[in-house]
Each structure stands twice: as C-alpha cells, then as structure tokens.
Enzyme design. Structure first.
Site, PDB file in Angstrom:
ATOM      1  N   ASP A  79       0.848  -1.172   0.084  1.00 18.19           N
ATOM      2  CA  ASP A  79      -0.130   0.057   0.075  1.00 18.19           C
ATOM      3  C   ASP A  79       0.820   1.341  -0.063  1.00 18.19           C
ATOM      4  O   ASP A  79       1.731   1.439   0.886  1.00 18.19           O
ATOM      5  CB  ASP A  79      -0.819  -0.070   1.281  1.00 18.19           C
ATOM      6  CG  ASP A  79      -1.790   1.176   1.448  1.00 18.19           C
ATOM      7  OD1 ASP A  79      -2.492   1.735   0.381  1.00 18.19           O
ATOM      8  OD2 ASP A  79      -1.936   1.629   2.516  1.00 18.19           O
ATOM      9  N   THR A 112      -3.251   5.357  -3.802  1.00 16.41           N
ATOM     10  CA  THR A 112      -2.036   6.071  -3.122  1.00 16.41           C
ATOM     11  C   THR A 112      -0.835   5.947  -3.957  1.00 16.41           C
ATOM     12  O   THR A 112       0.090   6.953  -4.175  1.00 16.41           O
ATOM     13  CB  THR A 112      -1.921   5.635  -1.626  1.00 16.41           C
ATOM     14  OG1 THR A 112      -1.621   4.212  -1.873  1.00 16.41           O
ATOM     15  CG2 THR A 112      -2.972   6.088  -0.875  1.00 16.41           C
ATOM     16  N   ASP A 417      -8.679  -0.338   2.152  1.00 13.97           N
ATOM     17  CA  ASP A 417      -8.638   0.192   0.881  1.00 13.97           C
ATOM     18  C   ASP A 417     -10.003  -0.226   0.143  1.00 13.97           C
ATOM     19  O   ASP A 417     -10.662   0.552  -0.628  1.00 13.97           O
ATOM     20  CB  ASP A 417      -7.347  -0.309   0.026  1.00 13.97           C
ATOM     21  CG  ASP A 417      -6.202   0.690   0.352  1.00 13.97           C
ATOM     22  OD1 ASP A 417      -6.598   1.284   1.406  1.00 13.97           O
ATOM     23  OD2 ASP A 417      -5.009   0.316  -0.158  1.00 13.97           O
TER      24      ASP A 417
END
Length: 563
Positions: A79, A112, A417
C-alpha cells in the site's frame, strides 16, 4: 534561442560578480541559500527518488516492500501510503509527496501509489521545460488548464453513471482494488466480504437524506491461525475478550449496555491521605466502607437496568460477585476506541465518572445503550463478545485469519482500501474503466487540445499528456510485459475512439495485466470509482505545482548552545 552565442560571456560575467561580492554569504544568515535551477533539480530528484520506491508496487502484479523500522519491527506491504508513512523522509520537497499519498488515502482510500508516481513524473517533465527556458509560471498555468480539461473530459466522456449500483459493480470495484494486494488470487473472496460489509452498514443520513456508508462501522479483528480463506464476516460488533467471570450468562437478549471508564475495584484511599485512628475498631469500618463504595456504584448501575457492563478499567472479584448475582455480563479492560464505537452504535453514553452536580453519585437509565443481543462466542481459540443490532447504526465485523501477523496487517490494510473504494463508488454512483484506460484516453485528448492553443501553455499541456502515460507504462513493466508495445497499442485504440465515432466503444479499452492483452475493461469488470481518478489528477497536479513554485531554499544552521 542560440545558447552558443552567449556562452563566451558567461565566464566573464561570473568573474565580475565574484570580485564584487567578496563575502561568501551576501544574506547575513547563519545558513545556506540555494536558488534557481539548482533547487528545482534537487527537489525533482528528491521527488523522483520517493516515487521510485513505490513504483514497482503499482498494479495487480506489483511487488511488495519490506520495511524494517528502527526498533526492528517488520512491515510487509503493497500500500503506497503505508510505505511512504514508514519512510522517514528528510527532504522537504519529497515530504510533499508523502503528505500527498496520505491525503489520497484519507479522501479516497485507494490510488495512493499512482498519485505519487504521477506527481513525480509531472515534476520531472516540468523541470525539463524550465531548463529549456520556459518560465515556471507558464508551466504551472498549463498544468492547471490541463487538469481542468482532464477532469471535464473524465466527467463528460469516460465516466459511467450507474444510478443504482448493483452488487455486481461494487464487487468488481472491490476486486479491482484488491487484485494488487497480497492475496491477489483470493481477491474474489475478500471482495465479497467487503461488499457485504458495506451493505450491512448502509444507513441514510437524517439531515441530507443521502445514503451513507460509514467505513468506521466495519471493525476488523485479526486472529492468527487458519488460512486466509477462514476469514468471515460477522453481523455485530465483536469485542476481544470473554466475560469477566464464569458465572455470568452467555447470552443477554435486549441488553441495556453501560459504558464506563471507571475502576470497579475496591476503592482505595488517594495517595497522601492520612487518617489518624484512635480506636482500632474504626479500622475495620474504614475497610468495610472502602468495599461498600464500589458496591454502591454497582447497585446504581444495576438499579438503572444495566445488564451488560463494559469498562476500560478493572473489576475485582468482590465486584464480579454482584454482577453474577444480578445475572449481568461484565467485561473489563475494553479498549477505549471500542467503547466509543459501541456508544455510537447503541446510542449509549461513555461515562467517565458517576458524580453528578450535587456531589453525590448517580446513574441515569438514559445513559444506557441498547442492542438486540449480546452474546459470548468462541472464535478461533479465544472468547469474544458480540453485540448484535445496535439501536442507531448497523455494524459488522470482519474476522481475518492468516498465517502470521505481517500477513494479517497487510490484509487489514488492503481490506480497508477495498471498503473505501466501494464506499466512494456507491456514494458517488459513478465509475471509470481501470487498467490505464483513463490515462491513455486523457493523454490523446490533451495532445489534441494542446495543438489548439496558440500560447506557451501548449508545451506544458503536451508534457502533461505525456506524463499521464507513466501509469500504463508502469503497469505493463510490473506485469513483465513490453511497455512500449502495449502503450502504443493503447494509444492507437484511444486515438481511433476519439477521431472515429463508429469505434466509440474502443475508449473503454485498457490493459489486462495478467495476459498482457488490450481489452474492454468495462466488460472485463476492471473498474475504479471515478472519484479516485479525479482526485488523483487533482492532487498530483497540485503537489507538482507546489514543488515547482519553489525557486529558493534557505537552510538555517542549528544554533550552537551557549557555553
């Protein structure tokens, strides 16, 4: 623009300047000052080095990063926001990118990695333009224009409005988000969990009448052991830890829940209180009174009708006896954040003290929360308390199983997410095809748009268009495909779609990373929330402009302590 002609002048100019300024530091500063191109290049290099860290973790075949912090704690993650959070970035310009990914994480929850890569690419290209003596202001206004046009184009052409998003679309969004994570192979299984969890906590806001999906209402519990496939969705809020005593009931129907932040142990005198006792019999009375204070508190709770008591502090054996007699469930050492969530869920109030205005202690029944049922269940070798059906808000919990804690933490982040992506898609009810489709389409569109402008911004917009291609390129590289071929094919398709109205449906074409083919990603179910793309372009442009505006950096030396 003949740089050669002016070259001989430069050394002479610089020597003249050197003689004029004997002081090495014209700003009487205790620090260093760098200006102009030097600073820009430095900032861009710093931003690129941050982007290079997360570059290889983009996309469904992205690789993971292993981060070891100063205490030796290991985090294995894919992530973008987590990776950048763990890096302690020194350089101020690079820090802009770290904050950028945090912002994308807060606003959208997904995308992201791509937002950082895009911002760095925009910076790199802007720096090239500035080197070719185009003023940074023209570059910035060009970028802003390109950003506005891109967002307009996404909204007019690429966005697919789905009035009532069916379960299928939500499932596809969750699956697309999860495909790039650690358990890419089981993404269907977890995508189902994410969609069901969001359906359970769906509620309608009373003020606006809009449907809202609070991500916070989904609590995630991690239990290691078992395989990832043993994870399950539990309707109700799950608390780690069983009843405080064995004599308590296992199930309470229609419970009244008291939420306390008070110690229910035998009351001790405060530190530093001295009591001079002349009669030894009084000592026994003091002890008795200490025990009675707690008993009175418990009687207050039970008299108000509470039959489930949760406290953040301890409850000792003497106090447990009274709860067992009253047939109530008590749970001690509950985390405070859990209590806050339960208070929201059941409509109860978290009590920090029982004292009232008159100086006595009282407990009002209106402070109690209600639910449908509280029960203790054994989940994966540990006892858990499950609160089902709150009064004000539905709630559910996801129990994650996995081989070790690293894996569980990563699954937890990925699921978060996915929940955010589903929430954004359902709330805004609009999606776009994924797999580099939007970026390729925008790239072609902006190149055409740039040629219609007769001003300096033309160059900046053309570079912006080029920069957008970094996402499909990187997707292809990470999937071990030939990036040049794939991007060329994508661009050819999108160009055809935008020039020839008969081939309109080509504009939904994107990259399938697994097979390395170009396909209609809308039909293949590779979709993302439109909000994610719009925010990504906005945030990346803003960040690039922020860094680009800097042309002077003054770094002060730390003061030396006086002897």
């Amino acid at each position: 623009l003949e740089p050669l002609a002016s070259a001989p002048l430069l050394p002479r100019l610089s020597t003249a300047m050197a003689q004029a300024a004997p002081a090495p530091n014209p700003l009487a500063l205790a620090g260093e000052r760098q200006t102009g191109q030097e600073v820009r290049t430095q900032n861009v290099t710093a931003a690129l080095s941050v982007a290079n860290v997360v570059k290889s973790s983009l996309g469904p075949i992205g690789l993971d990063k292993m981060l070891v912090d100063d205490l030796g704690e290991v985090t294995v993650t894919n992530d973008g926001a987590t990776i950048l959070n763990q890096l302690e970035v020194e350089h101020p310009a690079a820090r802009v990118l770290v904050q950028l990914s945090e912002m994308q994480d807060k606003e959208v929850g997904d995308g992201t990695t791509s937002v950082v890569i895009l911002a760095a690419e925009l910076l790199k290209r802007a720096n090239e333009l500035v080197k070719n003596s185009i003023h940074p202001t023209s570059v910035m206004s060009g970028y802003r224009l390109a950003m506005k046009e891109s967002i307009k184009y996404i909204k007019d052409q690429l966005m697919i409005k789905t009035d009532k998003l069916g379960r299928e679309v939500a499932f596809q969004i969750a699956r697309t988000t999860l495909s790039s994570k650690i358990f890419g192979r089981e993404s269907d299984f977890f995508a189902n969990i994410a969609v069901d969890a969001m359906a359970m906590v769906k509620s309608t806001s009373e003020d606006t009448g809009k449907t809202i999906y609070p991500v916070k209402a989904v609590s995630i519990i991690k239990q290691h052991g078992g395989s990832a496939k043993d994870s399950k969705l539990i309707n109700g809020y799950v608390l780690f830890g069983g009843r405080a005593a064995q004599g308590m009931p296992r199930v309470v129907k229609n419970p009244k829940i008291a939420l306390l932040d008070i110690d229910l142990r035998k009351t001790k005198m405060a530190m530093g209180v001295q009591v001079v006792v002349t009669d030894p019999k009084k000592l026994e009375e003091i002890r008795q009174r200490e025990a009675d204070i707690t008993k009175e508190r418990i009687d207050l709770l039970i008299a108000a009708g509470a039959n489930v008591i949760l406290t953040t502090k301890g409850i000792d054996d003497m106090a447990l006896k009274y709860f067992v007699e009253a047939n109530a469930i008590a749970l001690r050492r509950v985390k405070k954040e859990d209590l806050r969530r339960i208070a929201k869920l059941t409509g109860g109030t978290l009590m920090i003290t029982l004292a009232d205005m008159d100086g006595n202690e009282s407990f009002d029944a209106s402070m109690l929360g209600t639910a449908d049922e509280v029960s203790e269940e054994r989940i994966a070798d540990d006892d858990h308390l499950i609160i089902k059906g709150g009064k004000t808000q539905r709630c559910c919990s996801v129990l994650l199983r996995g081989a070790n804690m690293h894996m569980l933490d990563e699954v937890d982040r990925s699921l978060h997410d996915a929940l955010c992506a589903v929430k954004r898609a359902l709330e805004s009810a609009s999606i776009v095809p994924g797999g580099g489709c939007v970026e390729s389409a925008l790239s072609i569109y902006l190149e055409d748009f740039a040629t219609t402008l007769g001003s300096r911004e033309q160059l900046a917009i053309a570079e912006f268009a080029e920069a957008l291609l970094v996402i499909p390129k990187q997707l292809a590289v990470n999937a071990a495909q030939d990036a040049t071929d794939i991007v060329a094919m994508l661009r050819a398709n999108h160009h055809a779609a935008q020039t020839d109205s008969a081939k309109n449906e080509l504009r939904r074409y994107g990259l399938d990373c697994v097979s390395g083919k170009i396909q209609n990603n809308l039909n293949a179910g590779i979709v993302e929330p439109a909000l994610s793309k719009v925010k990504m372009i906005q945030f990346a442009t803003e960040a690039a402009i922020t860094v680009l505006r800097i042309d002077d950096m003054i770094k002060l030396h730390p003061e030396e302590p006086q002897q």
